[in-house]
Design a protein around this motif. Structure first.
Motif, PDB file in Angstrom:
ATOM      1  N   ALA A  85     -96.451 -33.154 -30.303  1.00 29.64           N
ATOM      2  CA  ALA A  85     -96.270 -32.677 -31.639  1.00 29.64           C
ATOM      3  C   ALA A  85     -97.655 -31.855 -32.143  1.00 29.64           C
ATOM      4  CB  ALA A  85     -96.311 -33.780 -32.422  1.00 29.64           C
ATOM      5  N   LYS A  86     -98.695 -31.977 -31.291  1.00 27.15           N
ATOM      6  CA  LYS A  86     -99.841 -31.437 -32.021  1.00 27.15           C
ATOM      7  C   LYS A  86    -100.086 -30.009 -31.080  1.00 27.15           C
ATOM      8  CE  LYS A  86    -101.977 -35.764 -33.074  1.00 27.15           C
ATOM      9  NZ  LYS A  86    -102.830 -36.798 -32.689  1.00 27.15           N
ATOM     10  N   ALA A  87     -99.273 -29.687 -30.270  1.00 28.25           N
ATOM     11  CA  ALA A  87     -99.259 -28.361 -29.218  1.00 28.25           C
ATOM     12  C   ALA A  87     -99.246 -27.148 -30.107  1.00 28.25           C
ATOM     13  CB  ALA A  87     -98.362 -28.426 -28.141  1.00 28.25           C
ATOM     14  N   ALA A  88     -99.347 -26.076 -29.745  1.00 21.58           N
ATOM     15  CA  ALA A  88     -99.245 -24.679 -30.281  1.00 21.58           C
ATOM     16  C   ALA A  88     -97.807 -24.511 -30.474  1.00 21.58           C
ATOM     17  CB  ALA A  88     -99.895 -23.525 -29.645  1.00 21.58           C
ATOM     18  N   PRO A  89     -97.322 -23.906 -31.657  1.00 18.93           N
ATOM     19  CA  PRO A  89     -95.832 -23.733 -31.865  1.00 18.93           C
ATOM     20  C   PRO A  89     -95.390 -22.257 -31.287  1.00 18.93           C
ATOM     21  CG  PRO A  89     -97.011 -23.198 -33.810  1.00 18.93           C
ATOM     22  CD  PRO A  89     -98.184 -23.885 -33.097  1.00 18.93           C
ATOM     23  N   ASP A  90     -95.700 -22.246 -30.082  1.00 17.99           N
ATOM     24  CA  ASP A  90     -95.134 -21.118 -29.186  1.00 17.99           C
ATOM     25  C   ASP A  90     -94.180 -21.040 -28.182  1.00 17.99           C
ATOM     26  OD1 ASP A  90     -96.446 -22.425 -27.406  1.00 17.99           O
ATOM     27  OD2 ASP A  90     -98.415 -21.059 -27.448  1.00 17.99           O
ATOM     28  N   GLY A  91     -93.682 -22.460 -27.976  1.00 17.37           N
ATOM     29  CA  GLY A  91     -92.610 -22.662 -27.128  1.00 17.37           C
ATOM     30  C   GLY A  91     -93.130 -23.134 -25.559  1.00 17.37           C
ATOM     31  N   TYR A  92     -94.479 -22.768 -25.363  1.00 16.31           N
ATOM     32  CA  TYR A  92     -94.980 -23.214 -23.862  1.00 16.31           C
ATOM     33  C   TYR A  92     -95.205 -24.670 -23.874  1.00 16.31           C
ATOM     34  CZ  TYR A  92     -95.286 -18.244 -23.253  1.00 16.31           C
ATOM     35  OH  TYR A  92     -94.875 -16.830 -23.369  1.00 16.31           O
ATOM     36  N   THR A  93     -94.990 -25.555 -24.853  1.00 17.75           N
ATOM     37  CA  THR A  93     -95.101 -27.014 -24.722  1.00 17.75           C
ATOM     38  C   THR A  93     -94.031 -27.544 -24.997  1.00 17.75           C
ATOM     39  OG1 THR A  93     -97.420 -27.077 -24.980  1.00 17.75           O
ATOM     40  CG2 THR A  93     -96.420 -29.110 -25.372  1.00 17.75           C
ATOM     41  N   VAL A  94     -93.033 -28.154 -24.549  1.00 18.46           N
ATOM     42  CA  VAL A  94     -91.867 -28.671 -24.824  1.00 18.46           C
ATOM     43  C   VAL A  94     -91.931 -30.113 -24.354  1.00 18.46           C
ATOM     44  CG1 VAL A  94     -89.313 -28.903 -24.233  1.00 18.46           C
ATOM     45  CG2 VAL A  94     -90.480 -26.796 -24.181  1.00 18.46           C
ATOM     46  N   GLU A 117     -90.924 -35.234 -38.213  1.00 15.54           N
ATOM     47  CA  GLU A 117     -90.693 -33.738 -39.041  1.00 15.54           C
ATOM     48  C   GLU A 117     -91.757 -32.852 -38.023  1.00 15.54           C
ATOM     49  OE1 GLU A 117     -91.954 -36.559 -40.806  1.00 15.54           O
ATOM     50  OE2 GLU A 117     -89.784 -37.260 -40.984  1.00 15.54           O
ATOM     51  N   SER A 118     -92.534 -32.990 -37.479  1.00 15.90           N
ATOM     52  CA  SER A 118     -93.680 -32.334 -36.733  1.00 15.90           C
ATOM     53  C   SER A 118     -93.003 -31.732 -35.548  1.00 15.90           C
ATOM     54  CB  SER A 118     -95.088 -32.740 -36.656  1.00 15.90           C
ATOM     55  OG  SER A 118     -94.766 -34.102 -35.683  1.00 15.90           O
ATOM     56  N   LEU A 119     -91.793 -32.358 -35.172  1.00 15.13           N
ATOM     57  CA  LEU A 119     -91.303 -31.868 -33.958  1.00 15.13           C
ATOM     58  C   LEU A 119     -89.826 -31.082 -34.185  1.00 15.13           C
ATOM     59  CD1 LEU A 119     -91.962 -35.141 -31.712  1.00 15.13           C
ATOM     60  CD2 LEU A 119     -92.638 -32.735 -31.252  1.00 15.13           C
ATOM     61  N   ALA A 120     -89.622 -30.213 -33.849  1.00 17.56           N
ATOM     62  CA  ALA A 120     -88.489 -29.206 -33.954  1.00 17.56           C
ATOM     63  C   ALA A 120     -87.395 -29.711 -32.982  1.00 17.56           C
ATOM     64  CB  ALA A 120     -88.430 -27.801 -34.044  1.00 17.56           C
ATOM     65  N   PRO A 121     -86.235 -30.115 -33.369  1.00 16.70           N
ATOM     66  CA  PRO A 121     -84.954 -30.240 -32.111  1.00 16.70           C
ATOM     67  C   PRO A 121     -84.902 -29.064 -31.241  1.00 16.70           C
ATOM     68  CG  PRO A 121     -84.571 -31.432 -34.272  1.00 16.70           C
ATOM     69  CD  PRO A 121     -85.663 -30.273 -34.625  1.00 16.70           C
ATOM     70  N   VAL A 122     -84.502 -29.249 -30.183  1.00 16.21           N
ATOM     71  CA  VAL A 122     -84.043 -27.921 -29.297  1.00 16.21           C
ATOM     72  C   VAL A 122     -82.977 -28.458 -28.555  1.00 16.21           C
ATOM     73  CG1 VAL A 122     -84.746 -26.673 -27.039  1.00 16.21           C
ATOM     74  CG2 VAL A 122     -86.470 -27.502 -28.653  1.00 16.21           C
ATOM     75  N   GLY A 263     -92.559 -25.149 -36.225  1.00 17.72           N
ATOM     76  CA  GLY A 263     -93.112 -23.637 -36.502  1.00 17.72           C
ATOM     77  C   GLY A 263     -92.796 -22.840 -35.174  1.00 17.72           C
ATOM     78  N   THR A 264     -92.324 -23.449 -34.285  1.00 15.88           N
ATOM     79  CA  THR A 264     -91.896 -22.649 -33.124  1.00 15.88           C
ATOM     80  C   THR A 264     -90.873 -21.554 -33.527  1.00 15.88           C
ATOM     81  OG1 THR A 264     -92.451 -24.256 -31.403  1.00 15.88           O
ATOM     82  CG2 THR A 264     -91.131 -22.620 -30.667  1.00 15.88           C
ATOM     83  N   PRO A 265     -91.005 -20.206 -33.139  1.00 15.50           N
ATOM     84  CA  PRO A 265     -89.998 -19.380 -33.666  1.00 15.50           C
ATOM     85  C   PRO A 265     -88.691 -19.631 -33.139  1.00 15.50           C
ATOM     86  CG  PRO A 265     -91.850 -18.240 -32.651  1.00 15.50           C
ATOM     87  CD  PRO A 265     -91.971 -19.528 -32.553  1.00 15.50           C
ATOM     88  N   ASP A 266     -87.490 -19.464 -33.805  1.00 12.47           N
ATOM     89  CA  ASP A 266     -86.307 -19.809 -33.524  1.00 12.47           C
ATOM     90  C   ASP A 266     -85.759 -19.152 -32.413  1.00 12.47           C
ATOM     91  OD1 ASP A 266     -83.530 -21.113 -34.673  1.00 12.47           O
ATOM     92  OD2 ASP A 266     -82.825 -19.114 -34.456  1.00 12.47           O
ATOM     93  N   ALA A 267     -86.117 -17.983 -32.171  1.00 10.49           N
ATOM     94  CA  ALA A 267     -85.649 -17.161 -30.972  1.00 10.49           C
ATOM     95  C   ALA A 267     -86.251 -17.843 -29.712  1.00 10.49           C
ATOM     96  CB  ALA A 267     -86.010 -15.644 -31.074  1.00 10.49           C
ATOM     97  N   VAL A 268     -87.415 -18.344 -29.751  1.00 11.10           N
ATOM     98  CA  VAL A 268     -87.995 -19.179 -28.556  1.00 11.10           C
ATOM     99  C   VAL A 268     -87.049 -20.597 -28.424  1.00 11.10           C
ATOM    100  CG1 VAL A 268     -89.977 -20.409 -27.810  1.00 11.10           C
ATOM    101  CG2 VAL A 268     -90.239 -18.105 -28.943  1.00 11.10           C
ATOM    102  N   ILE A 269     -87.053 -21.314 -29.532  1.00  6.59           N
ATOM    103  CA  ILE A 269     -86.307 -22.383 -29.550  1.00  6.59           C
ATOM    104  C   ILE A 269     -84.921 -22.252 -28.882  1.00  6.59           C
ATOM    105  CG2 ILE A 269     -84.799 -24.231 -30.814  1.00  6.59           C
ATOM    106  CD1 ILE A 269     -87.312 -23.812 -32.804  1.00  6.59           C
ATOM    107  N   GLN A 270     -84.147 -21.057 -29.408  1.00  2.00           N
ATOM    108  CA  GLN A 270     -82.634 -20.721 -28.695  1.00  2.00           C
ATOM    109  C   GLN A 270     -82.895 -20.656 -27.155  1.00  2.00           C
ATOM    110  OE1 GLN A 270     -79.936 -21.408 -30.102  1.00  2.00           O
ATOM    111  NE2 GLN A 270     -80.762 -21.765 -32.313  1.00  2.00           N
TER     112      GLN A 270
END
Length: 327
Positions: A85-94, A117-122, A263-270
């Motif tokens: 949850a505390k990692a950078a929101p860049d997609g490189y930590t799942v 709430e600090s974690l975005a569902p993937v 905060g991870t970009p939606d395109a990365v999440i997808q």
């Protein structure tokens, strides 16, 4: 001294702004350009680890980069989940999550170290029924006989789980409450250590995730007393459900999924979600999971978010109803 007008500064800023957005969009389009870390908040060898390693290869193929599994066990999954949850929101930590870390721990721990709430569902990975297993020394062929023994001798028998607040812990506490039996809870740092303890005769039973338990059941080293779902399992057709064993109304199913920091970009999440879903559709992966009472789902961020919301609403009430507390 050279003076720059306010208008000139605004014009310069306006010129730079599109470049900034263009650079961010370019980075998202190129994701990933380096290995992706997948945090698993449980030890190696447990069901969470088995599921993640099952999808690892195909995810790497789809993403074009290595997916590195990092097991961070402890505190019912809180340690690894908080790290993710505390990692950078860049997609490189799942971060791998399950019913315990997303829908149970927030209502059991005063401070689990993270917020849901600090974690975005993937991706919603799987749906799972649990299995109640016993050491062969326990003189019961099924759960009904075991509960009768437990009622005659309160406190004699023990039940191991993957830790305080884990899904197996809650499933066990529900059983104790509904069956009105006194069985001592013994928490471990993951499901795999609990099964090892059961094999060694240190404890009487374990409420287990099936992928790690089934090989020992089929080898005759452990015996299955009951399954926790609504229906019997195709993998264990002769094993009754808990409800069939005399605990009317009992039903418990768990689930697993993947998240990234908010905060991870939606395109990365997808992109990550598509890779995980593709892995679950692989024939060998789907067959392996299904044979282990673990049904692949592969639903995307929207469906997974809806599941988490429903589960939080349900368990916030049930935990109070059954008076479940951390040991």
């Amino acid at each position: 001294m050279t003076r720059i007008s306010r208008r000139a500064l605004l014009q310069a800023g306006a010129a730079v702004l599109p470049l900034s957005f263009a650079g961010r969009s370019f980075a998202q389009d190129k994701f990933p350009t380096k290995p992706v870390t997948l945090i698993v908040p449980q030890p190696a060898g447990g069901d969470a680890d088995v599921v993640c390693r099952s999808i690892q290869s195909k995810m790497q193929e789809v993403l074009g980069q290595a997916v590195v599994i990092d097991n961070r066990a402890g505190a019912g999954g809180n340690i690894g989940t908080a790290l993710g949850a505390k990692a950078a929101p860049d997609g490189y930590t799942v971060t791998f999550v399950n019913q315990g870390t997303m829908s149970l721990n927030p209502w059991l721990y005063p401070n689990p170290g993270y917020k849901v709430e600090s974690l975005a569902p993937v991706t919603w990975l799987t749906s799972i029924d649990l299995v109640i297993i016993a050491n062969p020394s326990v003189p019961a062929k099924n759960l009904k006989e075991f509960l009768e023994l437990a009622k005659k001798d309160p406190g004699k028998f023990t039940c191991g789980t993957a830790g305080n607040g884990s899904a197996n812990h809650i499933a066990g506490e529900m059983l104790k409450s509904m069956a009105k039996v006194d069985i001592t809870h013994v928490p471990y740092k993951g499901g795999a250590p609990a099964i090892v303890a059961l094999l060694g005769g240190e404890i009487s039973t374990v409420v287990a995730f099936p992928l790690a338990a089934l090989p020992h059941i089929k080898a005759g080293k452990l015996k299955a007393l009951a399954v926790t779902g609504k229906n019997r399992s195709k993998a264990l057709p002769d094993v009754p459900t808990v409800a069939e064993s005399g605990v009317s109304g009992y039903e418990f199913a768990s689930w697993m999924g993947l998240t990234v920091p908010k905060g991870t970009p939606d395109a990365v999440i997808q992109k990550i979600s598509a890779a995980a879903s593709a892995a679950l559709k692989e024939k060998d992966v789907a067959e392996k999971l299904s044979a282990g009472m673990t049904e692949p789902v592969g639903a995307g961020p929207k469906e997974f978010a809806e599941l988490i919301q429903r589960e939080n609403e349900r368990w916030s009430k049930l935990i109070k109803q059954y008076g479940i507390k951390i040991d």
